[in-house]
Design a protein around this motif. Structure first.
Motif, mmCIF file in Angstrom:
data_model
loop_
_atom_site.group_PDB
_atom_site.id
_atom_site.type_symbol
_atom_site.label_atom_id
_atom_site.label_comp_id
_atom_site.label_asym_id
_atom_site.label_seq_id
_atom_site.Cartn_x
_atom_site.Cartn_y
_atom_site.Cartn_z
ATOM 1 N N LEU A 154 0.835 -1.208 0.000
ATOM 2 C CA LEU A 154 0.000 0.000 0.000
ATOM 3 C C LEU A 154 0.866 1.251 0.000
ATOM 4 C CD1 LEU A 154 -2.803 1.241 0.154
ATOM 5 C CD2 LEU A 154 -2.652 1.109 2.646
ATOM 6 N N ALA A 155 1.946 1.226 0.774
ATOM 7 C CA ALA A 155 2.838 2.383 0.835
ATOM 8 C C ALA A 155 3.485 2.641 -0.519
ATOM 9 C CB ALA A 155 3.910 2.152 1.890
ATOM 10 N N THR A 156 3.838 1.551 -1.229
ATOM 11 C CA THR A 156 4.430 1.687 -2.557
ATOM 12 C C THR A 156 3.434 2.270 -3.543
ATOM 13 O OG1 THR A 156 5.877 -0.211 -2.159
ATOM 14 C CG2 THR A 156 5.553 0.454 -4.449
ATOM 15 N N ASN A 157 2.177 1.787 -3.480
ATOM 16 C CA ASN A 157 1.134 2.269 -4.385
ATOM 17 C C ASN A 157 0.847 3.754 -4.190
ATOM 18 O OD1 ASN A 157 0.832 -0.221 -5.571
ATOM 19 N ND2 ASN A 157 -0.908 -0.825 -4.287
ATOM 20 N N LEU A 158 0.989 4.223 -2.935
ATOM 21 C CA LEU A 158 0.646 5.605 -2.624
ATOM 22 C C LEU A 158 1.866 6.518 -2.610
ATOM 23 C CD1 LEU A 158 -2.001 5.030 0.201
ATOM 24 C CD2 LEU A 158 -2.393 5.505 -2.211
ATOM 25 N N VAL A 202 1.431 13.734 -6.927
ATOM 26 C CA VAL A 202 0.392 12.772 -7.301
ATOM 27 C C VAL A 202 0.871 11.374 -6.954
ATOM 28 C CG1 VAL A 202 -0.460 14.225 -9.182
ATOM 29 C CG2 VAL A 202 1.317 12.524 -9.656
ATOM 30 N N ASP A 203 -0.077 10.431 -6.886
ATOM 31 C CA ASP A 203 0.286 9.026 -6.729
ATOM 32 C C ASP A 203 -0.240 8.244 -7.922
ATOM 33 O OD1 ASP A 203 -2.448 8.282 -6.282
ATOM 34 O OD2 ASP A 203 -2.250 8.906 -4.185
ATOM 35 N N ARG A 204 -0.105 6.938 -7.896
ATOM 36 C CA ARG A 204 -0.438 6.123 -9.067
ATOM 37 C C ARG A 204 -1.933 6.061 -9.362
ATOM 38 N NH1 ARG A 204 -1.799 0.523 -7.978
ATOM 39 N NH2 ARG A 204 -1.167 0.092 -10.108
ATOM 40 N N PHE A 205 -2.767 6.561 -8.453
ATOM 41 C CA PHE A 205 -4.211 6.539 -8.678
ATOM 42 C C PHE A 205 -4.762 7.901 -9.107
ATOM 43 C CE2 PHE A 205 -3.410 3.291 -5.351
ATOM 44 C CZ PHE A 205 -3.811 2.178 -6.060
ATOM 45 N N THR A 206 -3.925 8.900 -9.212
ATOM 46 C CA THR A 206 -4.406 10.261 -9.466
ATOM 47 C C THR A 206 -4.759 10.462 -10.937
ATOM 48 O OG1 THR A 206 -2.932 11.060 -7.708
ATOM 49 C CG2 THR A 206 -3.913 12.705 -9.177
ATOM 50 N N GLN A 207 -6.052 10.732 -11.191
ATOM 51 C CA GLN A 207 -6.511 11.029 -12.544
ATOM 52 C C GLN A 207 -6.210 12.489 -12.882
ATOM 53 O OE1 GLN A 207 -10.381 9.870 -10.932
ATOM 54 N NE2 GLN A 207 -10.770 8.829 -12.892
ATOM 55 N N THR A 230 -7.411 9.129 -17.761
ATOM 56 C CA THR A 230 -5.961 9.231 -17.884
ATOM 57 C C THR A 230 -5.331 9.439 -16.510
ATOM 58 O OG1 THR A 230 -6.258 10.281 -20.048
ATOM 59 C CG2 THR A 230 -4.086 10.451 -19.026
ATOM 60 N N LEU A 231 -4.438 8.550 -16.128
ATOM 61 C CA LEU A 231 -3.714 8.674 -14.862
ATOM 62 C C LEU A 231 -2.465 9.518 -15.070
ATOM 63 C CD1 LEU A 231 -3.984 4.992 -13.559
ATOM 64 C CD2 LEU A 231 -5.358 6.962 -12.872
#
Length: 322
Positions: A6-10, A37-42, A86-87
């Motif tokens: 989770l820490a890596t994803n964020l 931004v993180d990997r989920f940011t559109q 688009t991310l």
């Protein structure tokens, strides 16, 4: 392990967002913003944060945030895309840069910043009468409308158009030919042209056929459509209805000659003899005029290349159904 994942994803990454802006007082100008931004940011989330945290004057459209409404269309690093689909970090990875450039769609007149005037787009869409016109018996309730599974399979893909305008923004033909309705209008028009429940077949033919032969088949609409509608496929399918038209425009007749010339060239030699196809399509007089232009530009040598038939031509003729 889950906490580490989770820490890596964020994991946060700082990016620079350059926005091409417009207003009536200043005209066009650029603004630049920095944010993490993180990997989920559109991209829609990027814009929301810029507007709420840094610059409340920034104008853009967005609604559903799930690629359904089509309102967040724009150019992202030069590509027509939906911002919600688009991310930010996908763009960073694709272009190998921390700078993301946002611009309003091409072709459309900017109203303010990333918001463009969609009036002409809607006019083209409504020209194709984008709704079902059922039989009178169905309207009165004395009969039912039934759609066979095979008809549903044919129509379903083309009914997914969300009117985002990205295909029109990317289309070179619609910019040059005002009589070309555009890929989105053709996708919507064919969806009803091919619907067996509709009662406006002849009228739809008159609306769609001439325009369909004005497409240049660049496939840009195919590449940018966020719903995989494939507007160019509907244009091809619409052209196949030309044989049912009672009246044919010059554009339609030229298109049919072109298709026939290509077919005969491949049937005869297995290859596309471009010079021969051109003469068969446009006639000798036009070919001579264009040949003089070709000579003046030093490209006549390409027209004089002698081409040979392919080996085992009968195999190709079998593929053609002959």
């Amino acid at each position: 392990m889950e906490a580490q994942t989770l820490a890596t994803n964020l994991e946060q990454r700082e990016i620079t967002v350059r926005v091409k802006r417009f207003n009536e007082d200043k005209g066009e100008f650029w603004s630049e913003y920095k944010l993490s931004v993180d990997r989920f940011t559109q991209i829609t989330e990027v814009l929301r944060r810029i507007k709420t945290e840094q610059d409340p004057t920034l104008a853009y459209r967005a609604s559903c945030h799930m690629a359904v409404c089509g309102s967040c269309s724009m150019k992202i690093n030069g590509e027509p895309r939906l911002a919600c689909k688009t991310l930010a970090l996908d763009v960073v990875k694709k272009f190998n840069t921390d700078v993301i450039t946002l611009e309003p769609m091409d072709y459309f007149k900017p109203l303010k910043d990333l918001i463009v005037d969609m009036g002409d787009f809607y006019t083209r869409m409504f020209k194709v009468k984008p709704r079902l016109y059922p039989a009178e018996e169905v309207v009165k309730g004395v009969a039912e409308q039934r759609l066979k599974p095979e008809d549903q399979r044919e129509l379903w893909k083309f009914a997914q158009c969300i009117w985002c305008g990205l295909c029109v923004s990317a289309c070179p033909a619609v910019k040059e030919d005002e009589r070309f309705l555009g890929p989105a209008a053709h996708a919507k028009g064919y969806r009803f042209l091919a619907d067996p429940r509709d009662t406006l077949y002849e009228e739809r033919l008159k609306i769609l056929l001439d325009s369909s032969w004005r497409c240049t088949y660049c496939y840009q609409c195919f590449h940018v459509c966020p719903r995989d509608v494939e507007p160019v496929t509907t244009i091809k399918k619409t052209r196949a209805h030309t044989k049912f038209s009672k009246e044919k425009t010059d554009v339609m007749s030229t298109g049919e000659r072109h298709v026939k010339a290509i077919y005969e060239s491949i049937k005869e030699t297995g290859i596309l003899q471009e010079a021969k196809v051109y003469i068969s399509t446009y006639g000798l007089a036009t070919a001579i005029t264009d040949m003089l232009h070709t000579m003046r530009n030093g490209k006549m040598k390409y027209a004089l290349i002698r081409e040979k038939k392919v080996n085992e031509i009968e195999q190709i003729r079998k593929l053609l159904g002959d």
